[in-house]
Write an enzyme that holds these catalytic residues in place. Sequence first.
Site, PDB file in Angstrom:
ATOM      1  N   THR A  10      -4.499  -6.552   5.826  1.00  0.00           N
ATOM      2  CA  THR A  10      -3.932  -6.334   7.163  1.00  0.00           C
ATOM      3  C   THR A  10      -2.818  -7.307   7.513  1.00  0.00           C
ATOM      4  O   THR A  10      -1.763  -6.924   8.037  1.00  0.00           O
ATOM      5  CB  THR A  10      -5.044  -6.460   8.230  1.00  0.00           C
ATOM      6  OG1 THR A  10      -6.078  -5.517   7.954  1.00  0.00           O
ATOM      7  CG2 THR A  10      -4.484  -6.222   9.625  1.00  0.00           C
ATOM      8  N   GLN A  49      -4.744  -0.244   7.901  1.00  0.00           N
ATOM      9  CA  GLN A  49      -4.168  -1.086   8.941  1.00  0.00           C
ATOM     10  C   GLN A  49      -2.693  -1.311   8.675  1.00  0.00           C
ATOM     11  O   GLN A  49      -2.278  -1.497   7.525  1.00  0.00           O
ATOM     12  CB  GLN A  49      -4.901  -2.430   9.005  1.00  0.00           C
ATOM     13  CG  GLN A  49      -6.377  -2.321   9.369  1.00  0.00           C
ATOM     14  CD  GLN A  49      -7.294  -2.200   8.177  1.00  0.00           C
ATOM     15  OE1 GLN A  49      -6.910  -1.669   7.142  1.00  0.00           O
ATOM     16  NE2 GLN A  49      -8.517  -2.701   8.315  1.00  0.00           N
ATOM     17  N   ASP A  63      -4.012  -1.071  14.376  1.00  0.00           N
ATOM     18  CA  ASP A  63      -3.620  -2.493  14.430  1.00  0.00           C
ATOM     19  C   ASP A  63      -2.136  -2.692  14.712  1.00  0.00           C
ATOM     20  O   ASP A  63      -1.468  -3.502  14.072  1.00  0.00           O
ATOM     21  CB  ASP A  63      -3.999  -3.210  13.124  1.00  0.00           C
ATOM     22  CG  ASP A  63      -5.502  -3.303  12.919  1.00  0.00           C
ATOM     23  OD1 ASP A  63      -6.243  -2.809  13.778  1.00  0.00           O
ATOM     24  OD2 ASP A  63      -5.929  -3.858  11.901  1.00  0.00           O
ATOM     25  N   ASP A 116      -8.098  -0.048  17.442  1.00  0.00           N
ATOM     26  CA  ASP A 116      -7.958  -1.493  17.661  1.00  0.00           C
ATOM     27  C   ASP A 116      -6.489  -1.902  17.691  1.00  0.00           C
ATOM     28  O   ASP A 116      -6.103  -2.926  17.124  1.00  0.00           O
ATOM     29  CB  ASP A 116      -8.670  -2.285  16.551  1.00  0.00           C
ATOM     30  CG  ASP A 116     -10.134  -1.926  16.429  1.00  0.00           C
ATOM     31  OD1 ASP A 116     -10.736  -1.514  17.428  1.00  0.00           O
ATOM     32  OD2 ASP A 116     -10.685  -2.067  15.315  1.00  0.00           O
ATOM     33  N   ARG A 166     -13.572  -3.061  22.056  1.00  0.00           N
ATOM     34  CA  ARG A 166     -14.780  -3.550  21.399  1.00  0.00           C
ATOM     35  C   ARG A 166     -14.489  -4.972  20.922  1.00  0.00           C
ATOM     36  O   ARG A 166     -13.348  -5.285  20.514  1.00  0.00           O
ATOM     37  CB  ARG A 166     -15.199  -2.654  20.236  1.00  0.00           C
ATOM     38  CG  ARG A 166     -14.137  -2.453  19.143  1.00  0.00           C
ATOM     39  CD  ARG A 166     -14.675  -1.598  18.015  1.00  0.00           C
ATOM     40  NE  ARG A 166     -13.678  -1.412  16.957  1.00  0.00           N
ATOM     41  CZ  ARG A 166     -13.961  -0.871  15.756  1.00  0.00           C
ATOM     42  NH1 ARG A 166     -15.197  -0.490  15.487  1.00  0.00           N
ATOM     43  NH2 ARG A 166     -13.014  -0.727  14.856  1.00  0.00           N
ATOM     44  N   TRP A 197     -14.021  -7.900  18.623  1.00  0.00           N
ATOM     45  CA  TRP A 197     -13.874  -8.187  17.193  1.00  0.00           C
ATOM     46  C   TRP A 197     -14.717  -9.400  16.803  1.00  0.00           C
ATOM     47  O   TRP A 197     -15.203  -9.500  15.685  1.00  0.00           O
ATOM     48  CB  TRP A 197     -12.388  -8.406  16.896  1.00  0.00           C
ATOM     49  CG  TRP A 197     -12.047  -8.635  15.470  1.00  0.00           C
ATOM     50  CD1 TRP A 197     -12.767  -8.260  14.365  1.00  0.00           C
ATOM     51  CD2 TRP A 197     -10.872  -9.267  14.964  1.00  0.00           C
ATOM     52  NE1 TRP A 197     -12.117  -8.612  13.208  1.00  0.00           N
ATOM     53  CE2 TRP A 197     -10.941  -9.247  13.559  1.00  0.00           C
ATOM     54  CE3 TRP A 197      -9.764  -9.848  15.568  1.00  0.00           C
ATOM     55  CZ2 TRP A 197      -9.948  -9.783  12.748  1.00  0.00           C
ATOM     56  CZ3 TRP A 197      -8.762 -10.376  14.763  1.00  0.00           C
ATOM     57  CH2 TRP A 197      -8.866 -10.347  13.376  1.00  0.00           C
TER      58      TRP A 197
END
Length: 330
Positions: free
Chosen positions: A116, A145, A168, A191, A247, A249
Amino acid sequence: MKKLFCILLACCGIASVQAKSYDNPDTLVVARDGTGEFRNIDDAIEVCRAFMDYHKVIFVKKGTYKEKLVIPQWLTNIEICGEDRDQTIITWDDHANIKADITPLTATGEAKKIGTFRTFTLKIQGSGITLKNITIENNSARLGQAVALHTEGDRLTFVNCRFLGHQDTIYTGNAKTRLFFVNCYIEGTTDFIFGPSTAWFENCHIFCKANSYITAASTPQDVPYGYIFNNCRITAADNVDKVYLGRPWRDYGYTLFMNCELPRQIRPEGWHHWQKEREKTARYLEYNNRGEGAATAQRVAWSRQLSKKEALQITKEKVFARSDAWAPAE
């Protein structure tokens, strides 16, 4: 021989003068069509002096700049300003599952994937950096990602910018840093705003491209504020029907939506724990939101609705308070 030495000395002198010719607050102009001083943004970044005590503007004319950029830690007080937000685009296309051109290989003899944190289009390590009227895009295929903006510096400001990607999109990568986004457009799937930094999003448009999670804060326990969305508008694609506000991480993730417009696609429970034990530490807050997705009756019990008195205490000045009294301009 003496004549040759003089010529070499003269050439070196000219080179020295040229190397210092950009050591001033004058604006640098970048244009793909050759009408500026530079054709690539990276070339303009390279001539900026380390730890500048003056404001330096890099003006980027309309065009598509396929560059993987790093603004290094020793550069400060730089503003990268696009001529037109939607037509001045910095783009790259790395994603986490690309095979890396590095060793060692995996145990099976295959090349490692880049992961990532190497996928960024723009990485900002320097502090006191401003971006205006420009698009930062990771246009890779949806194969993992793919970060568009990766931040590590402090006192970063983003005004009227677009951040385009999938999973991401924006990584705020340093817990002790402050970021301010105003009048920006941010899109993604999973996310797509994530990391440990303190970031204030003011009057931004957040667009959800898939059923998933908007934020994944990893705010450390000793950092009082993480992500704050104020007066923002959340929208979603027509085929989307299950979006979570966030959420955590990591434990103690902090996210607040206040005075925001939340669409019907927001799940009634609002938030997801990621891991069950994080319900004990997650700091998930809301205040005075509106829209079909703002109903609070079915919100998870471990999130909280702020009172008016509590909400009034959350200001940019307080959130960004440090010894330097940084107050980002809008």
